[in-house]
Design an enzyme around this catalytic site. Structure first.
Site, mmCIF file in Angstrom:
data_model
loop_
_atom_site.group_PDB
_atom_site.id
_atom_site.type_symbol
_atom_site.label_atom_id
_atom_site.label_comp_id
_atom_site.label_asym_id
_atom_site.label_seq_id
_atom_site.Cartn_x
_atom_site.Cartn_y
_atom_site.Cartn_z
ATOM 1 N N ARG A 1 11.721 35.814 11.735
ATOM 2 C CA ARG A 1 12.262 35.878 10.381
ATOM 3 C C ARG A 1 13.797 35.825 10.433
ATOM 4 N NH1 ARG A 1 9.379 37.312 5.772
ATOM 5 N NH2 ARG A 1 7.380 37.561 6.764
ATOM 6 N N ARG B 1 8.755 34.284 0.239
ATOM 7 C CA ARG B 1 9.016 34.867 1.564
ATOM 8 C C ARG B 1 9.711 36.196 1.367
ATOM 9 N NH1 ARG B 1 6.885 33.316 5.956
ATOM 10 N NH2 ARG B 1 8.547 33.944 7.324
ATOM 11 N N HIS C 1 9.751 37.598 -11.359
ATOM 12 C CA HIS C 1 8.351 37.923 -11.051
ATOM 13 C C HIS C 1 7.555 37.931 -12.366
ATOM 14 C CE1 HIS C 1 4.958 39.584 -8.896
ATOM 15 N NE2 HIS C 1 4.835 40.468 -9.865
ATOM 16 N N ASP D 1 8.671 42.320 -4.432
ATOM 17 C CA ASP D 1 8.765 42.477 -5.889
ATOM 18 C C ASP D 1 9.309 43.844 -6.301
ATOM 19 O OD1 ASP D 1 7.730 39.892 -6.167
ATOM 20 O OD2 ASP D 1 5.679 40.626 -6.071
HETATM 21 C C1 GAR Z 1 6.652 31.952 -11.249
HETATM 22 O O1 GAR Z 1 5.707 32.399 -12.170
HETATM 23 C C2 GAR Z 1 7.389 33.112 -10.624
HETATM 24 O O2 GAR Z 1 7.594 34.176 -11.507
HETATM 25 C C3 GAR Z 1 6.435 33.519 -9.526
HETATM 26 O O3 GAR Z 1 5.988 32.305 -8.987
HETATM 27 C C4 GAR Z 1 5.971 31.319 -10.022
HETATM 28 C C5 GAR Z 1 6.732 30.124 -9.523
HETATM 29 O O4 GAR Z 1 6.634 29.067 -10.439
HETATM 30 N N1 GAR Z 1 7.073 34.353 -8.554
HETATM 31 C C6 GAR Z 1 6.475 35.373 -7.936
HETATM 32 O O5 GAR Z 1 5.300 35.646 -8.092
HETATM 33 C C7 GAR Z 1 7.374 36.182 -7.020
HETATM 34 N N2 GAR Z 1 6.687 37.320 -6.554
HETATM 35 P P1 GAR Z 1 7.728 27.934 -10.463
HETATM 36 O O6 GAR Z 1 7.795 27.384 -9.032
HETATM 37 O O7 GAR Z 1 7.191 26.919 -11.414
HETATM 38 O O8 GAR Z 1 9.011 28.544 -10.903
#
Ligand code: GAR
Length: 219
Positions: free
Chosen positions: A69, A95, A113, A149
């Site tokens: 990492r 990540r 999130h 998160d």
């Molecule tokens: C979004 O809904 C974002 O909030 C989530 O992934 C999706 C990405 O969509 N993120 C998480 O869950 C972070 N823990 P996108 O690529 O269309 O923006």
């Protein structure tokens, strides 16, 4: 006198719809951040092609090509320095960051999130919300910490959960709120209106709003 725009890099892992909303918002002359790079840890991320088509500098740093990492983050750090990023916005970047990397970007790296944190961390947030039976769902922009998160909350947007919602219908409602919330939160950060003390965010010149979201709607 116009303020210089804060160079901002966006990290993605997938389709990048939140990245697109940031890029589009940043086109406004008065927006305080400039998107200087879009970086993906996945070569196949669809968002990379879109960013390229917009003339934005893009990079793929495939985490699978690194043994640790730390080695991956060292490369990421180098790329961020090359584009002189001062803010890093994670937009569907899947990540976890090490404590050392997080410490470097303590109040300059943000994430979105799709839940009202601290509820429903991790994956399948809309399934989790439906299983819990909550009537209000939403999304959160927060400073990144090493735990998944987690981190001081900058801004949240709430949407109703409707009877008959599926993870897809609820997810679409939350996503359209994300696309409005993330540019607004980045605007706050880039315009220097956010401070973070004892892991709590304070916002200067907050608009006073006492509106209430009722779910279900009351007559
Ligand atoms: C979004 O809904 C974002 O909030 C989530 O992934 C999706 C990405 O969509 N993120 C998480 O869950 C972070 N823990 P996108 O690529 O269309 O923006």
């Amino acid at each position: 006198m116009t303020q210089p725009k804060i160079p901002t890099a966006i990290l993605i892992s997938g389709r990048g719809s939140n990245m697109m909303s940031l890029v589009e918002a940043a086109r406004a002359a008065d927006y305080p951040a400039e998107i200087v790079a879009v970086i993906s840890n996945r070569p196949e991320a669809a968002g990379i092609a879109w960013a390229k088509s917009q003339g934005i500098s893009t990079r793929v740093i495939d985490h699978k090509a690194f043994k640790t990492r730390e080695a991956f983050e060292a490369e990421l750090d180098k790329a961020l320095h090359e584009v002189k990023a001062e803010i890093v916005a994670l937009a569907g970047f899947m990540r976890l960051m090490t404590p050392a990397f997080v410490a470097k970007w303590q109040t300059r790296m943000i994430n979105i999130h799709p839940s009202l944190l601290p509820n429903f961390k991790g994956l399948h947030t809309h399934e989790q919300a439906l299983a819990a039976g909550v009537k209000v769902a939403g999304c959160t922009v927060h400073f990144v910490r090493a735990e998944m998160d987690a981190g001081p909350i900058i801004a949240q947007a709430a949407v109703p959960v409707l009877s008959g919602d599926t993870a897809e219908t609820l997810g679409a409602r939350v996503l359209s709120a994300e696309h409005r919330l993330y540019p607004a939160a980045l605007r706050l950060l880039a315009s220097g209106r956010i401070t973070c003390k004892n892991e709590k965010v304070h916002i200067y010149q907050e608009a006073n709003d006492s509106s209430v979201l009722f779910s279900p709607k009351v007559e």
